[in-house]
Each structure stands twice: as structure tokens, then as C-alpha cells.
Motif scaffolding. Structure first.
Motif, PDB file in Angstrom:
ATOM      1  N   TYR A  10       0.871  -1.193   0.000  1.00 14.67           N
ATOM      2  CA  TYR A  10       0.000   0.000   0.000  1.00 14.67           C
ATOM      3  C   TYR A  10       0.906   1.241   0.000  1.00 14.67           C
ATOM      4  N   SER A  11       1.797   1.306  -0.938  1.00 10.54           N
ATOM      5  CA  SER A  11       2.889   2.292  -0.912  1.00 10.54           C
ATOM      6  C   SER A  11       2.436   3.729  -1.084  1.00 10.54           C
ATOM      7  N   GLY A  12       1.254   3.954  -1.677  1.00 10.14           N
ATOM      8  CA  GLY A  12       0.744   5.317  -1.791  1.00 10.14           C
ATOM      9  C   GLY A  12       1.726   6.250  -2.469  1.00 10.14           C
ATOM     10  N   ILE A  13       1.969   7.416  -1.848  1.00  9.01           N
ATOM     11  CA  ILE A  13       2.891   8.398  -2.434  1.00  9.01           C
ATOM     12  C   ILE A  13       4.294   8.290  -1.836  1.00  9.01           C
ATOM     13  N   GLY A  14       4.534   7.224  -1.064  1.00  9.71           N
ATOM     14  CA  GLY A  14       5.896   6.982  -0.591  1.00  9.71           C
ATOM     15  C   GLY A  14       6.212   7.430   0.809  1.00  9.71           C
ATOM     16  N   GLY A  15       5.208   7.639   1.641  1.00  8.01           N
ATOM     17  CA  GLY A  15       5.457   8.082   3.014  1.00  8.01           C
ATOM     18  C   GLY A  15       6.338   7.121   3.789  1.00  8.01           C
ATOM     19  N   MET A  16       6.070   5.826   3.683  1.00  5.63           N
ATOM     20  CA  MET A  16       6.892   4.824   4.366  1.00  5.63           C
ATOM     21  C   MET A  16       8.326   4.833   3.840  1.00  5.63           C
ATOM     22  N   HIS A  17       8.465   5.001   2.534  1.00  4.90           N
ATOM     23  CA  HIS A  17       9.803   5.028   1.915  1.00  4.90           C
ATOM     24  C   HIS A  17      10.609   6.217   2.439  1.00  4.90           C
ATOM     25  N   ASN A  71      12.948  -8.903   4.215  1.00  6.64           N
ATOM     26  CA  ASN A  71      12.960  -9.218   5.650  1.00  6.64           C
ATOM     27  C   ASN A  71      12.330  -8.104   6.493  1.00  6.64           C
ATOM     28  N   MET A  72      11.648  -7.172   5.831  1.00  6.19           N
ATOM     29  CA  MET A  72      10.862  -6.154   6.536  1.00  6.19           C
ATOM     30  C   MET A  72       9.648  -5.806   5.690  1.00  6.19           C
ATOM     31  N   ILE A  73       8.497  -5.646   6.348  1.00  8.76           N
ATOM     32  CA  ILE A  73       7.287  -5.168   5.678  1.00  8.76           C
ATOM     33  C   ILE A  73       6.868  -3.847   6.311  1.00  8.76           C
ATOM     34  N   LEU A  74       6.642  -2.855   5.473  1.00 11.83           N
ATOM     35  CA  LEU A  74       6.055  -1.581   5.892  1.00 11.83           C
ATOM     36  C   LEU A  74       4.710  -1.474   5.197  1.00 11.83           C
ATOM     37  N   MET A  75       3.641  -1.244   5.945  1.00 11.81           N
ATOM     38  CA  MET A  75       2.333  -1.191   5.285  1.00 11.81           C
ATOM     39  C   MET A  75       1.343  -0.296   6.008  1.00 11.81           C
ATOM     40  N   SER A  76       0.471   0.280   5.197  1.00 14.81           N
ATOM     41  CA  SER A  76      -0.609   1.124   5.698  1.00 14.81           C
ATOM     42  C   SER A  76      -1.878   0.727   4.956  1.00 14.81           C
ATOM     43  N   LYS A 332      -8.913  37.229   5.686  1.00 13.96           N
ATOM     44  CA  LYS A 332      -8.151  36.573   4.613  1.00 13.96           C
ATOM     45  C   LYS A 332      -7.920  35.094   4.954  1.00 13.96           C
ATOM     46  N   LEU A 333      -9.009  34.395   5.158  1.00 13.29           N
ATOM     47  CA  LEU A 333      -8.926  32.962   5.469  1.00 13.29           C
ATOM     48  C   LEU A 333      -8.570  32.186   4.203  1.00 13.29           C
ATOM     49  N   ARG A 334      -7.620  31.288   4.330  1.00 16.31           N
ATOM     50  CA  ARG A 334      -7.221  30.488   3.170  1.00 16.31           C
ATOM     51  C   ARG A 334      -6.945  29.044   3.571  1.00 16.31           C
ATOM     52  N   TYR A 335      -7.003  28.180   2.551  1.00 11.38           N
ATOM     53  CA  TYR A 335      -6.611  26.792   2.751  1.00 11.38           C
ATOM     54  C   TYR A 335      -5.088  26.690   2.831  1.00 11.38           C
ATOM     55  N   PHE A 336      -4.601  25.712   3.536  1.00 12.52           N
ATOM     56  CA  PHE A 336      -3.183  25.380   3.466  1.00 12.52           C
ATOM     57  C   PHE A 336      -2.916  24.817   2.077  1.00 12.52           C
ATOM     58  N   THR A 337      -1.756  25.120   1.514  1.00 14.07           N
ATOM     59  CA  THR A 337      -1.412  24.569   0.203  1.00 14.07           C
ATOM     60  C   THR A 337      -0.988  23.109   0.371  1.00 14.07           C
ATOM     61  N   PRO A 338      -1.023  22.317  -0.707  1.00 12.31           N
ATOM     62  CA  PRO A 338      -0.542  20.938  -0.622  1.00 12.31           C
ATOM     63  C   PRO A 338       0.900  20.853  -0.117  1.00 12.31           C
ATOM     64  N   ARG A 339       1.739  21.793  -0.520  1.00 12.09           N
ATOM     65  CA  ARG A 339       3.130  21.771  -0.059  1.00 12.09           C
ATOM     66  C   ARG A 339       3.207  21.994   1.443  1.00 12.09           C
ATOM     67  N   GLU A 340       2.374  22.880   1.964  1.00 14.57           N
ATOM     68  CA  GLU A 340       2.373  23.154   3.401  1.00 14.57           C
ATOM     69  C   GLU A 340       1.899  21.932   4.194  1.00 14.57           C
ATOM     70  N   ILE A 341       0.898  21.250   3.672  1.00 13.22           N
ATOM     71  CA  ILE A 341       0.428  20.031   4.334  1.00 13.22           C
ATOM     72  C   ILE A 341       1.508  18.960   4.272  1.00 13.22           C
ATOM     73  N   ALA A 342       2.191  18.863   3.141  1.00 16.74           N
ATOM     74  CA  ALA A 342       3.302  17.910   3.007  1.00 16.74           C
ATOM     75  C   ALA A 342       4.393  18.234   4.027  1.00 16.74           C
ATOM     76  N   ASN A 343       4.647  19.521   4.245  1.00 17.76           N
ATOM     77  CA  ASN A 343       5.646  19.928   5.244  1.00 17.76           C
ATOM     78  C   ASN A 343       5.228  19.460   6.637  1.00 17.76           C
ATOM     79  N   LEU A 344       3.964  19.665   6.982  1.00 20.64           N
ATOM     80  CA  LEU A 344       3.465  19.261   8.295  1.00 20.64           C
ATOM     81  C   LEU A 344       3.512  17.743   8.460  1.00 20.64           C
ATOM     82  N   MET A 345       3.404  17.031   7.350  1.00 19.71           N
ATOM     83  CA  MET A 345       3.411  15.573   7.401  1.00 19.71           C
ATOM     84  C   MET A 345       4.816  14.992   7.249  1.00 19.71           C
ATOM     85  N   SER A 369      -2.233   9.759   3.340  1.00 17.13           N
ATOM     86  CA  SER A 369      -0.863   9.375   3.669  1.00 17.13           C
ATOM     87  C   SER A 369      -0.629   9.402   5.173  1.00 17.13           C
ATOM     88  N   LEU A 370       0.638   9.417   5.564  1.00 21.32           N
ATOM     89  CA  LEU A 370       1.014   9.326   6.979  1.00 21.32           C
ATOM     90  C   LEU A 370       2.084  10.355   7.304  1.00 21.32           C
TER      91      LEU A 370
END
Length: 384
Positions: A10-17, A71-76, A332-345, A369-370
Motif C-alpha cells: 500500500y505504498s501510496g505516495i511513498g510516506g513509508m519510503h 525481511n521487513m514489511i512496511l504497510m498502511s 483573509k482565510l485560506r486553505y493550506f497549500t498541498p506543499r504546506e500540508i506535506a511539510n506538516l506531514m 498518507s502518513l
């Protein structure tokens, strides 16, 4: 220790990697497996040299698994079967089929993987799928530890409470004492650890709902005294970083205007928004619906620091929509950008999206993701 050969399911966008890389453990990902075409495009863009198998896990035979010699499994595994929104169908949900298949395959492998790390949502810990996992690990003589961890406990201003399990095959044991209880935080955490009081439950906005709030007096914006005190307490937690450390700077090739909340959203959902500022030390969990749905999908940022939030919301009562909008727009309320969320994650700065991936798709895959930093620390604890 010999170099670890890691299978990323369940590699998704590579968070485990990315977490594996951050952990500095001597390891290589021998294969990543995922069926989501968008996630696979993003994964391949960032890890072009990793073998990516775009197929269902049930489509892999026992021989396919043995050939990878891991010899290792990473999964979500998919989290929807264990969430309230996903109807909590558990093992009867078709999306759980692949996970049950892994549990069936595991005891029949030529060689048991030495390490297993699993991540899922809060709610998995009470599921039948979790019971099946524990039974399989016990039958295979694994040592294991279950944990509930949010990024706030390592100083990241984002609440994303998740279930984790780390397991080690015999012989050998972890560097920490395992317990049958699900730990709240990392194994070395003490009773005074912050992982409890400073967290916000995942999937809830900061506003009050009839199901989650007390019946106290609403001060403004559907906020009770208890709500406001909780948020103020979180913002005083100096061991957690401020949100401004994770944000993009406007004016350096970045136009944040497209992320401003549209008038229709402001008028309809203003009272339900979880609003944070540059200096806040908290934000609620970002989900895959962020930017598309409003309630319970993540915080929004107040860009204007010179406007008092409480004053605005106390002033809009009884006004016309036009007058309300004029006042709300001052924030001036705004959404967080995808890059900002990626930074927090915890995704590194060199993580990027390939051309053609829409903003909506970026929010969606990030919400699924994670947190990289949380998992990196777990990998270190598991392997050390």
C-alpha cells in the motif's frame, strides 16, 4: 545488522519510503505495491529507481512474495473500513480483503520477515481485522507492540492520531519492554508525556457539534469556554513548533490568492471552520476531502494577523450576507497549500508532484498518507 530488504505494501505516495530514508537504517525498498494509479504516478516520479508493482496485493502469489526475498514489511492498509465515515464495515468491507490475504500469506512464506510496521486510523484497534492480525503474529511467535501516536508528541503542530504496530520475529527482542496494553505515545514515553492532553481528536473540526461538545455557553463562532481554553492551552505548548515554520512565503513565486476561501464557503461554513494563525501551535487532521469539503477536513489559516478573530465573529450577528462577507473577508482565510500540508506531514522539500496532478488530487493523496517523522522514529525504535 545486514542490510534490510523492505517490501512496501500500500505504498501510496511513498510516506513509508521517506520514513525509512529518514531513519538512516541501512535498508533498500525491493518493491512497492499499490493499485492507485494517481499515487503510483507520484511515487514513480519521486522514486524512479524503485520497483513499483501496480497491482492488487491479492494478485500476487506466494511465489511472487518469496522471490522478493524481503525481511521487513512496511504497510498502511486501507483505513476506510475502520472509520465512521467509511461505515466501519471492518472485515466485511471488500477493501479489507487484501489485508486478510497478507495475514494468510505471512505464515506460509519461506522466511518470516524479521520486522513488520503497520499504520492505520484510530478505530482499527477495536476491529476484527486487528484481532486477526494479533492472532497471526502470536501464532508466528512475533514480539509486538501496539501504539497510538500523534505528531504533536514530537513537536509538530498537527493532530493526526494514528494506530501503529511494530513486530519482530524470533529470535531477539526489542530494545524496550513490550506490554499487552496499547501505548499512548512512543515506548520510552513517561506518564508525564504530552501525547494525551495536547491532541485534538482526528476528523473533528474545532467548532462545537451536538455530539462532541459540552452544553456550555457559546461565546462566539459556536465556541464554548471549554473549546477556547483547549485551543489556548495548545497554543501555549512551547515544545510544539509554530505553524509559520511550515508555511510557504507569498511573493517568492507563490501566489496564495487561489487558496482564499470563496465567498460562498465563508457565508455558509464560517461558524464551522477551525481557524488557526501563523503563531498557532496546533491544526486539526487534514483528510482527503480537504479543499473540497469544509467541515472536519482540516484547519484553515487566518492570513491577517492584525484583525481580531473574536471581534469579527461577534460583529457579524444579525448582519446581511453582504455585510457579513465584508467583515469575514478581512481575515483573509485560506486553505493550506498541498506543499504546506506535506511539510506538516514530514515530507522532504525534494518531494514533488508531477505535472498534471490537480490540486484536488494532491489534497486527496496527502489526506490518505502518513506522517513521515512519526514513522521514521518508530522504524528506529523497532530496528535498534
Amino acid at each position: 545488522m545486514e542490510r534490510l530488504r523492505v517490501l512496501e505494501l500500500y505504498s501510496g505516495i511513498g510516506g513509508m519510503h521517506y520514513a525509512l530514508t529518514e531513519s538512516s537504517v541501512d535498508a533498500e525498498v525491493v518493491a512497492a505495491v499499490d493499485v492507485n494509479t494517481t499515487a503510483n504516478e507520484i511515487y514513480k516520479h519521486n522514486f524512479p529507481n524503485t520497483l513499483l508493482l501496480p497491482k492488487t496485493i491479492e494478485g500476487m502469489t506466494l511465489n511472487d512474495f518469496n522471490k522478493l526475498d524481503f525481511n521487513m514489511i512496511l504497510m498502511s492498509p486501507p483505513c476506510q473500513p475502520f472509520t465512521r465515515i467509511g461505515l466501519q464495515c471492518d472485515v466485511s468491507d471488500p477493501r479489507t480483503k487484501s489485508f486478510l490475504y497478507i495475514l494468510d500469506i505471512l505464515p506460509r512464506l519461506n522466511k518470516l520477515p524479521r520486522f513488520i510496521l503497520l499504520e492505520n486510523v484510530k478505530g482499527f484497534e477495536t476491529s476484527s481485522a486487528r484481532d486477526a492480525l494479533i492472532k497471526t503474529l502470536t501464532d508466528c511467535k512475533y514480539s509486538f507492540q501496539e501504539l497510538m501516536i500523534s505528531p504533536t508528541c514530537i513537536g509538530i503542530p498537527n493532530s493526526r492520531l494514528r494506530y501503529f504496530l511494530v513486530a519482530m520475529a524470533p529470535p531477539g527482542s526489542f530494545s524496550f519492554q513490550t506490554t499487552a496494553e496499547i501505548l499512548n505515545g512512543y515506548p520510552e514515553a513517561t506518564s508525564s508525556d504530552r501525547t494525551g492532553s495536547s491532541q485534538i481528536p482526528d476528523g473533528q473540526c474545532g467548532g462545537c457539534s451536538s455530539e462532541t461538545c459540552d452544553n456550555g455557553y457559546i461565546i462566539y463562532k459556536m465556541e464554548t469556554a471549554r473549546d477556547l481554553e483547549r485551543k489556548r492551552s495548545q497554543d501555549k505548548e512551547e515544545t510544539v513548533q509554530r505553524l509559520k515554520e511550515f508555511l510557504e512565503e507569498e511573493g517568492q513565486g507563490m501566489d496564495l490568492e487561489p487558496y482564499l476561501l470563496p465567498p460562498k464557503t465563508l457565508l455558509r461554513y464560517a461558524l464551522l471552520l477551525d481557524i488557526v494563525t501563523l503563531n498557532s501551535r496546533r491544526s486539526v487532521c487534514f483528510t482527503k476531502g480537504y479543499g473540497h469539503y469544509v467541515e472536519g477536513t482540516g484547519s484553515v489559516l487566518q492570513s491577517r494577523a492584525d484583525v481580531e478573530l473574536e471581534t469579527v465573529f461577534k460583529s457579524i450577528e444579525g448582519l446581511s450576507d453582504e455585510e457579513k462577507l465584508k467583515l469575514l473577508s478581512q481575515l483573509k482565510l485560506r486553505y493550506f497549500t498541498p506543499r504546506e500540508i506535506a511539510n506538516l506531514m514530514g515530507f522532504p522539500s525534494h518531494f514533488t508532484f508531477p505535472e498534471g496532478i490537480s490540486i484536488k488530487q494532491q489534497y486527496r493523496v496527502l489526506g490518505n498518507s502518513l506522517n513521515v517523522h512519526v514513522v521514521a522514529k518508530l522504524i528506529n525504535l523497532m530496528v535498534t
